[in-house]
Every structure is written in C-alpha cells, then in structure tokens.
Design an enzyme around this catalytic site. Structure first.
Site, PDB file in Angstrom:
ATOM      1  N   HIS A  48      29.765  15.840 115.886  1.00 39.66           N
ATOM      2  CA  HIS A  48      30.856  15.784 116.705  1.00 39.66           C
ATOM      3  C   HIS A  48      30.638  14.137 117.160  1.00 39.66           C
ATOM      4  O   HIS A  48      30.346  13.523 117.989  1.00 39.66           O
ATOM      5  CB  HIS A  48      31.439  16.204 117.587  1.00 39.66           C
ATOM      6  CG  HIS A  48      32.024  17.457 117.363  1.00 39.66           C
ATOM      7  ND1 HIS A  48      33.320  17.483 116.566  1.00 39.66           N
ATOM      8  CD2 HIS A  48      31.924  18.463 117.731  1.00 39.66           C
ATOM      9  CE1 HIS A  48      33.354  18.715 116.005  1.00 39.66           C
ATOM     10  NE2 HIS A  48      33.058  19.457 116.688  1.00 39.66           N
ATOM     11  N   HIS A  49      29.630  13.320 116.536  1.00 42.05           N
ATOM     12  CA  HIS A  49      28.941  11.648 117.005  1.00 42.05           C
ATOM     13  C   HIS A  49      28.336  10.841 115.639  1.00 42.05           C
ATOM     14  O   HIS A  49      28.653  11.837 114.326  1.00 42.05           O
ATOM     15  CB  HIS A  49      28.467  11.990 117.716  1.00 42.05           C
ATOM     16  CG  HIS A  49      27.008  12.621 117.441  1.00 42.05           C
ATOM     17  ND1 HIS A  49      26.388  14.100 118.140  1.00 42.05           N
ATOM     18  CD2 HIS A  49      25.848  12.489 116.451  1.00 42.05           C
ATOM     19  CE1 HIS A  49      25.234  14.289 117.785  1.00 42.05           C
ATOM     20  NE2 HIS A  49      25.381  13.509 117.038  1.00 42.05           N
ATOM     21  N   ALA A  50      28.319   9.459 115.718  1.00 42.01           N
ATOM     22  CA  ALA A  50      28.011   9.040 115.025  1.00 42.01           C
ATOM     23  C   ALA A  50      26.699   8.132 115.330  1.00 42.01           C
ATOM     24  O   ALA A  50      26.715   8.339 116.649  1.00 42.01           O
ATOM     25  CB  ALA A  50      29.125   7.916 114.723  1.00 42.01           C
TER      26      ALA A  50
END
Ligand code: T46
Length: 136
Positions: A48-50
C-alpha cells in the site's frame, strides 16, 4: 504497462538447485539492501505504498504470493510462485502484496538503504507524484 519478470538461471545437478544473483549482471542495479518477509497471515495485504526513487526485485523463494502493480494509469496483477523468477518494481509504482501461501518467503533486493522519506503512503499523493514526473 510493461511487467518485467526476470527468469534467473538455476544451476541444477543431482544435489538440487542453486540460483546466484549478481548486481548489474542478473540484477539491473547495485544491491544495497536485502530483506524478506514470511509468516504472513491469511488475508493479509502488505505494501500500500510507492517509492520516489527505490527500485526492487521481488522473488518468492518459497511458496507463492501475488503482487498488484499500479503506475497511476494502469494496474497489473502478477503471481510469483517460482524461486527462479523475479519481479522488477520500479520507483513511482504503487504496490500491494497479498494471497501469501502459509509457507511463502518473499525476498526483496533493493537499490537503496531503508529510508522512510522515500515512501509515498497516500494514494492521492502518489497520483500527484506521477503527474509531476510526467509533466517534466
Ligand atoms: C516494499 C515492499 C515490497 C525496516 O526497518 N527496514 C527495512 O528495510 C524495511 C523494508 C522495513 N523495515 C521496518 C519498517 C516497518 O516497521 O519493517 C516494518 C515493516 O515494513 P513495511 O510495513 O514497510 O513492510 P511492507 O511489506 O508493507 O513493505 C515492504 C517495504 O517496506 C517496501 O519498500 O516495496 O515491502
């Protein structure tokens, strides 16, 4: 969106298999960090991130899992289920990891040391980041 999967060369003989990975040869960057996750519970979704700059190769060296990649325009789901295949995850790519088998070990080779400031954890901020990159 192009999904880049590496098929590494297993060196097999009657004792079993061995896969060797060298930076700039099998892996397209200097390997500055290695981490792995295991004992991932049923139904758990990680990621749930970049990342702003980090590049990585994900290898499910035991068991299986799925990865969702999202470049802000398109999404792709990739299954990792062989210890000799590696998924390249570039910077500016939202990722989620899920459907871990109970025996899954997900190994990650990373181009940078751990830096919390490199994470983009809000999806709207990620889209803004992608738009800024594209407008340059
Ligand atoms: C990514 C995906 C594929 C550290 O102390 N050092 C590290 O190098 C890492 C990766 C994590 N941590 C700590 C930070 C958290 O307290 O370990 C804990 C779990 O990390 P996180 O919640 O970021 O784990 P995931 O599975 O959501 O994401 C990880 C990586 O952080 C990320 O870069 O691309 O795996």
């Amino acid at each position: 969106m192009q999904v880049i999967k590496y098929m590494f060369q297993p060196h097999g003989d009657n004792r079993g298999q061995l896969v060797a990975l060298e930076e700039y040869k099998d892996i397209p960057f200097e390997i500055k960090r290695v981490y792995y996750m295991y004992d991932t519970g049923e139904g758990v979704v990680r990621g749930h991130h970049a990342h702003k700059t980090l590049q990585q190769i994900l290898i499910c060296i035991h068991g299986s899992c799925k990865i969702k990649l999202d470049n802000g325009r398109e999404q792709k789901e990739v299954a990792l289920e062989k210890p000799y295949e590696g998924l390249y995850v570039s910077n500016a790519m939202w990722r989620e990891m899920y459907d871990f088998s109970s025996d899954a070990v997900l190994l990650v080779l990373a181009s940078e040391l751990y830096d919390e400031n490199d994470y983009i954890r809000d999806y709207n901020d990620f889209i803004d980041f992608v738009n800024t990159l594209e407008s340059r």
